[in-house]
Each structure stands twice: as structure tokens, then as C-alpha cells.
Design a protein around this motif. Structure first.
Motif, mmCIF file in Angstrom:
data_model
loop_
_atom_site.group_PDB
_atom_site.id
_atom_site.type_symbol
_atom_site.label_atom_id
_atom_site.label_comp_id
_atom_site.label_asym_id
_atom_site.label_seq_id
_atom_site.Cartn_x
_atom_site.Cartn_y
_atom_site.Cartn_z
ATOM 1 N N GLU A 35 -8.848 -10.968 -2.862
ATOM 2 C CA GLU A 35 -9.840 -9.912 -3.060
ATOM 3 C C GLU A 35 -11.235 -10.361 -2.633
ATOM 4 N N ALA A 36 -11.541 -11.650 -2.826
ATOM 5 C CA ALA A 36 -12.890 -12.142 -2.518
ATOM 6 C C ALA A 36 -13.040 -12.610 -1.075
ATOM 7 N N GLU A 37 -12.009 -13.279 -0.544
ATOM 8 C CA GLU A 37 -12.157 -13.979 0.728
ATOM 9 C C GLU A 37 -11.417 -13.341 1.902
ATOM 10 N N VAL A 38 -10.461 -12.464 1.626
ATOM 11 C CA VAL A 38 -9.617 -11.956 2.713
ATOM 12 C C VAL A 38 -9.778 -10.461 2.934
ATOM 13 N N ALA A 39 -9.532 -9.680 1.898
ATOM 14 C CA ALA A 39 -9.535 -8.220 2.055
ATOM 15 C C ALA A 39 -10.825 -7.672 2.672
ATOM 16 N N PRO A 40 -12.011 -8.137 2.265
ATOM 17 C CA PRO A 40 -13.238 -7.546 2.819
ATOM 18 C C PRO A 40 -13.427 -7.780 4.320
ATOM 19 N N VAL A 41 -12.812 -8.827 4.871
ATOM 20 C CA VAL A 41 -13.042 -9.163 6.285
ATOM 21 C C VAL A 41 -11.760 -9.102 7.107
ATOM 22 N N TYR A 42 -10.707 -8.586 6.539
ATOM 23 C CA TYR A 42 -9.416 -8.651 7.223
ATOM 24 C C TYR A 42 -9.419 -7.885 8.542
ATOM 25 N N HIS A 43 -10.143 -6.776 8.592
ATOM 26 C CA HIS A 43 -10.201 -6.013 9.838
ATOM 27 C C HIS A 43 -10.822 -6.848 10.960
ATOM 28 N N TYR A 63 -1.459 10.730 7.762
ATOM 29 C CA TYR A 63 -2.325 9.609 7.406
ATOM 30 C C TYR A 63 -1.579 8.267 7.452
ATOM 31 N N GLY A 64 -0.261 8.322 7.302
ATOM 32 C CA GLY A 64 0.517 7.093 7.388
ATOM 33 C C GLY A 64 0.464 6.454 8.755
ATOM 34 N N TYR A 65 0.095 7.235 9.773
ATOM 35 C CA TYR A 65 0.023 6.741 11.144
ATOM 36 C C TYR A 65 -1.354 6.188 11.471
ATOM 37 N N MET A 66 -2.256 6.292 10.518
ATOM 38 C CA MET A 66 -3.624 5.834 10.726
ATOM 39 C C MET A 66 -3.786 4.407 10.219
ATOM 40 N N LEU A 67 -4.378 3.560 11.035
ATOM 41 C CA LEU A 67 -4.489 2.147 10.693
ATOM 42 C C LEU A 67 -5.391 1.882 9.501
ATOM 43 N N GLU A 68 -6.200 2.852 9.109
ATOM 44 C CA GLU A 68 -7.048 2.636 7.942
ATOM 45 C C GLU A 68 -6.242 2.602 6.658
ATOM 46 N N PRO A 73 -3.106 1.055 4.554
ATOM 47 C CA PRO A 73 -2.313 -0.188 4.611
ATOM 48 C C PRO A 73 -0.848 0.029 4.939
ATOM 49 N N ILE A 74 -0.311 1.218 4.652
ATOM 50 C CA ILE A 74 1.101 1.465 4.950
ATOM 51 C C ILE A 74 1.361 1.344 6.449
ATOM 52 N N ALA A 75 0.384 1.696 7.287
ATOM 53 C CA ALA A 75 0.555 1.579 8.733
ATOM 54 C C ALA A 75 0.690 0.112 9.139
ATOM 55 N N ARG A 76 -0.098 -0.746 8.496
ATOM 56 C CA ARG A 76 -0.013 -2.175 8.794
ATOM 57 C C ARG A 76 1.327 -2.736 8.351
ATOM 58 N N LEU A 77 1.796 -2.330 7.173
ATOM 59 C CA LEU A 77 3.103 -2.791 6.712
ATOM 60 C C LEU A 77 4.203 -2.362 7.673
ATOM 61 N N TYR A 78 4.055 -1.159 8.231
ATOM 62 C CA TYR A 78 5.074 -0.625 9.134
ATOM 63 C C TYR A 78 5.170 -1.445 10.416
ATOM 64 N N THR A 79 4.045 -1.716 11.053
ATOM 65 C CA THR A 79 4.093 -2.478 12.302
ATOM 66 C C THR A 79 4.442 -3.943 12.058
ATOM 67 N N ASP A 80 3.973 -4.492 10.946
ATOM 68 C CA ASP A 80 4.294 -5.884 10.632
ATOM 69 C C ASP A 80 5.777 -6.073 10.342
ATOM 70 N N ALA A 81 6.432 -5.025 9.855
ATOM 71 C CA ALA A 81 7.817 -5.149 9.400
ATOM 72 C C ALA A 81 8.806 -5.322 10.544
ATOM 73 N N ARG A 82 8.482 -4.817 11.709
ATOM 74 C CA ARG A 82 9.511 -4.749 12.753
ATOM 75 C C ARG A 82 10.027 -6.119 13.167
ATOM 76 N N VAL A 83 9.175 -7.119 13.169
ATOM 77 C CA VAL A 83 9.573 -8.426 13.686
ATOM 78 C C VAL A 83 10.491 -9.188 12.741
ATOM 79 N N THR A 84 10.532 -8.813 11.470
ATOM 80 C CA THR A 84 11.305 -9.611 10.516
ATOM 81 C C THR A 84 12.799 -9.562 10.790
ATOM 82 N N ARG A 85 13.272 -8.547 11.515
ATOM 83 C CA ARG A 85 14.683 -8.489 11.888
ATOM 84 C C ARG A 85 14.953 -9.221 13.200
ATOM 85 N N ILE A 86 13.905 -9.861 13.734
ATOM 86 C CA ILE A 86 14.044 -10.582 14.999
ATOM 87 C C ILE A 86 13.828 -12.077 14.812
ATOM 88 N N TYR A 87 12.647 -12.464 14.254
ATOM 89 C CA TYR A 87 12.384 -13.909 14.195
ATOM 90 C C TYR A 87 13.125 -14.564 13.040
#
Length: 383
Positions: free
Chosen positions: A22-30, A345-350, A352-366
Motif C-alpha cells: 500500500e505504501a511503496e507499490v500501489a501508488p506508483v505501479y502504473h 469497464y472490465g476492459y479498461m486498464l484503470e 484491476p480486473i483487466a490487469r488480472l485478465y492479461t496477467d493470467a494468460r501466461v500461467t498456462r504456458i510458463y
């Protein structure tokens, strides 16, 4: 169901990680996503927090903790906030087991203290252009020249490759035999400041955009023989030893991502109104979330059993394959359904569900594609 995996110490650690995010990551993650990686000094902060040294023995500056549970907590808290720690996962979950298992005492004294502080960030380079999962087809060579190896070749899809200070490079130190294509591979721990070592393109991915992934090339890189990890020619054997833990780590992240998706969707549908009613009031919404929550609970139970098995030294390759296969498939289904509940709104990068969606695809590969895992599982059941 009541979860019994963690005790009070674990939960106190969880709160520390949550506060740090909350202090060190979330505010600057973008900013990290735009840059393609965290700033280099972020890894010093992780070192100060102590997370790099949890499983490093005390004599090298670590905490000497052998349980995987603390790493699982970090994965869960990152997923909860829909963030990542960049190259942290490769540094700790992939590289450290090799250093602990195969480095000699002199190497441990040299490499582990800066590993713990974040002064030296590690990555591992196996995959090559054109070989993919076929590690026996590795073409990168390391020829002995006195007290050095001369390293030549290229690697791709190297997570953490942009900011790494040392890279475990899998190279061929002797030709394969007709009877065994896997023979002749060795692991060199290469200093990225070496002459002839270069980082090529920083690869653009659809997800995991705060984690740097790069192409690497080696042009007559001189690697001291004392930087050979373990014994020459046993690289393939070494690579297989950590697969179960690696796959469990991916499974934990996948389960945690699915659990986070449910929480994001619950919050959204309770706040969003359609036709004058909260979206949460519609039967379809209730049923979809019920399905998702049930799948998450099943994945959690499987993950918790696998973590206990790993800590007890009883997690088999087939167990890990089943856990990763199930949890990543659950992740795919659950995150997709939860994004759908967000509507446009789920398709909008603002969101977090959109980030979870794109991040998820690789887990069935690597870490072993779902198809490779099914092959392992089928052999384990005798078919």
C-alpha cells in the motif's frame, strides 16, 4: 471453510507485506508498467524488508526459514492488490533453490549475502529462439579455455533479464550423445557486466507488464570456471530438481489471482447499478459469483495441501503438475467471468480486473504448458 495453513506469525508477516504494498507499490505501479519494470532501488527496499532472505541460511545473512508459506503469502498479497514485485519471483522462487542446492561454500559466501540485500539480482536463462521447451536442443555453447569458459549464443523470454546483475545461463559444454540429447549441459552464473554480454530487446508482453522480459546474447563472454554451478554436464539434471516448487509457486499465484478477481467483482457489482438496481441483485450475478467462489475454494484447498507436502519434502512432480494445471485453469475461468461482470469497464486498464485478465494468460504456458503437465499426470496414473 476455515483455513488452517497459517499461524499468527504468518498473519503478522502478511500485514507487513500488505502495508508495504500500500505504501511503496500501489501508488506508483502504473509508472512501473509504463517503464516495463520497477526502479532498481525498489529491490533494495525488498532487501531491507527481508523478503529476499527468508529462505537463505542465517550464516549468509538470511532468516533460515525453510517453509514455503511466507513466499505463498507474498504471492497472495500481490494478487490481492493486483500488483507484482517485478523480478522478485525469479530471484527468489526460481534461482535461490539452485544456489542453495548446487553452489559450493565459496560461491554461497560470495553470492548469497548480496542476494539477500538486493545488491545482486539474479535471473535464469534457459529458453532459446527456436527451442522453446526443448531444453535438450539448447545451442548456446561454453567452451573451456584455461581457467575460463567462452560463452556464445542467445536466449529469449528471460524474466528479470533487463535489471539482472547475474544470470544462470544454461549452455552446452560438450556435445550431446546419440543416446542422450540431454547430456553435456551446464549452468554458468554469468556476471552481466562481462564484456560481450548484451541485453537485446525488452520484449513487449500483453500482461505482466511490470516484469522485465528480455533477449540476451553472448559474444565470446569469458566466464571464470569458479562460476560454474555444480558439476559440468549435469545441468539438465539440475534443472529438473526445482520444477515441483516452481510449478507450485505458479499455482499459488494463479489461485490468489482468482480469489482477488472474485473480491474485485463483488465490490464492483455492489456499487454499480443497472436499471435502477445494484448489479449484485440480479440472479445471474449471484450465480456466477457463487460458481467462482466455489472454484476458488477448491483451488485453495489443493494449494494448501501442496504447500504442506512441499514443506514436508513429499510434493511429487505429478502432484505439482496437477496443482498447477487445476489452479491455472480455475484462474482462467474465474478471472474471465469476473471481468464479464464488470461489463465494458472490465476492459479498461484503470480497473484491476483487466490487469488480472492479461496477467493470467501466461500461467498456462510458463513453468510447463498445460499440455506438458497433462503428459506428466497421465504417466503418473499409468496411461
Amino acid at each position: 471453510m476455515r483455513r488452517t495453513l497459517f499461524n499468527e506469525d504468518h498473519e503478522a508477516f502478511r500485514q507487513t507485506i500488505r502495508d508495504f504494498i500500500e505504501a511503496e507499490v500501489a501508488p506508483v505501479y502504473h509508472e512501473w508498467e509504463a517503464a516495463g519494470h520497477p526502479p532498481r532501488d525498489f529491490y533494495y527496499k525488498l532487501g531491507e524488508l527481508g523478503v529476499f532472505g527468508i529462505q537463505v541460511p542465517e550464516e549468509y545473512g538470511g532468516a533460515g526459514e525453510t517453509s514455503f508459506k511466507y513466499q505463498a503469502i507474498i504471492s497472495e498479497e500481490c494478487a490481492r492488490a493486483a500488483v507484482s514485485f517485478g523480478g522478485y519471483g525469479v530471484h527468489v522462487n526460481l534461482v535461490l533453490p539452485y544456489l542453495l542446492k548446487y553452489a559450493n561454500e565459496e560461491q554461497k559466501k560470495r553470492w548469497l549475502p548480496p542476494f539477500v540485500t538486493g545488491e545482486t539480482m539474479f535471473a535464469i536463462a534457459m529458453t532459446e529462439p527456436g527451442t522453446g521447451s526443448d531444453l535438450a536442443g539448447i545451442q548456446t555453447t561454453a567452451e573451456r579455455d584455461g581457467d575460463h569458459y567462452i560463452l556464445n549464443g542467445a536466449k529469449t523470454f528471460i524474466t528479470g533479464g533487463v535489471l539482472a546483475d547475474r544470470v544462470l545461463v544454461v549452455a552446452r559444454t560438450s556435445p550431446p550423445s546419440p543416446e542422450n540429447r540431454r547430456a553435456g549441459l551446464s549452468i554458468l552464473v554469468v556476471d552481466t557486466k562481462s564484456e560481450g554480454y548484451s541485453v537485446g530487446r525488452k520484449l513487449e508482453k500483453i500482461g505482466l507488464r511490470s516484469s522485465d522480459t528480455a533477449e540476451l546474447s553472448f559474444n565470446d563472454v569469458r566466464v571464470p570456471v569458479e562460476d560454474l554451478l555444480g558439476e559440468e554436464g549435469r545441468g539438465f539434471e539440475y534443472l529438473t530438481h526445482n520444477l515441483a516448487e516452481e510449478r507450485l509457486g505458479i499455482a499459488v499465484s494463479a489461485y490468489a489471482s482468482a480469489a482477488a478477481a472474485v473480491e474485485f467483482a463483488k465490490k464492483y457489482v455492489q456499487e454499480r447499478t443497472v436499471f435502477g438496481k445494484p448489479v449484485s441483485s440480479f440472479q445471474n450475478t449471484k450465480f456466477v459469483l457463487a460458481e467462482c467462489a466455489t472454484e476458488v475454494e477448491a483451488a485453495r484447498s489443493m494449494v494448501d495441501r501442496a504447500i504442506e507436502a512441499l514443506d514436508a519434502g513429499e510434493l511429487t512432480p505429478a502432484d505439482a503438475a496437477m496443482t498447477k494445471l487445476f489452479c491455472t485453469e480455475v484462474q482462467a475461468r474465474v478471472v474471465d467471468k469476473c471481468l464479464q461482470l464488470h461489463g465494458g469497464y472490465g476492459y479498461m486498464l484503470e480497473y484491476p480486473i483487466a490487469r488480472l485478465y492479461t496477467d493470467a494468460r501466461v500461467t498456462r504456458i510458463y513453468g510447463g504448458t498445460s499440455e506438458v503437465l497433462k503428459t506428466i499426470i497421465s504417466k503418473s496414473i499409468g496411461v
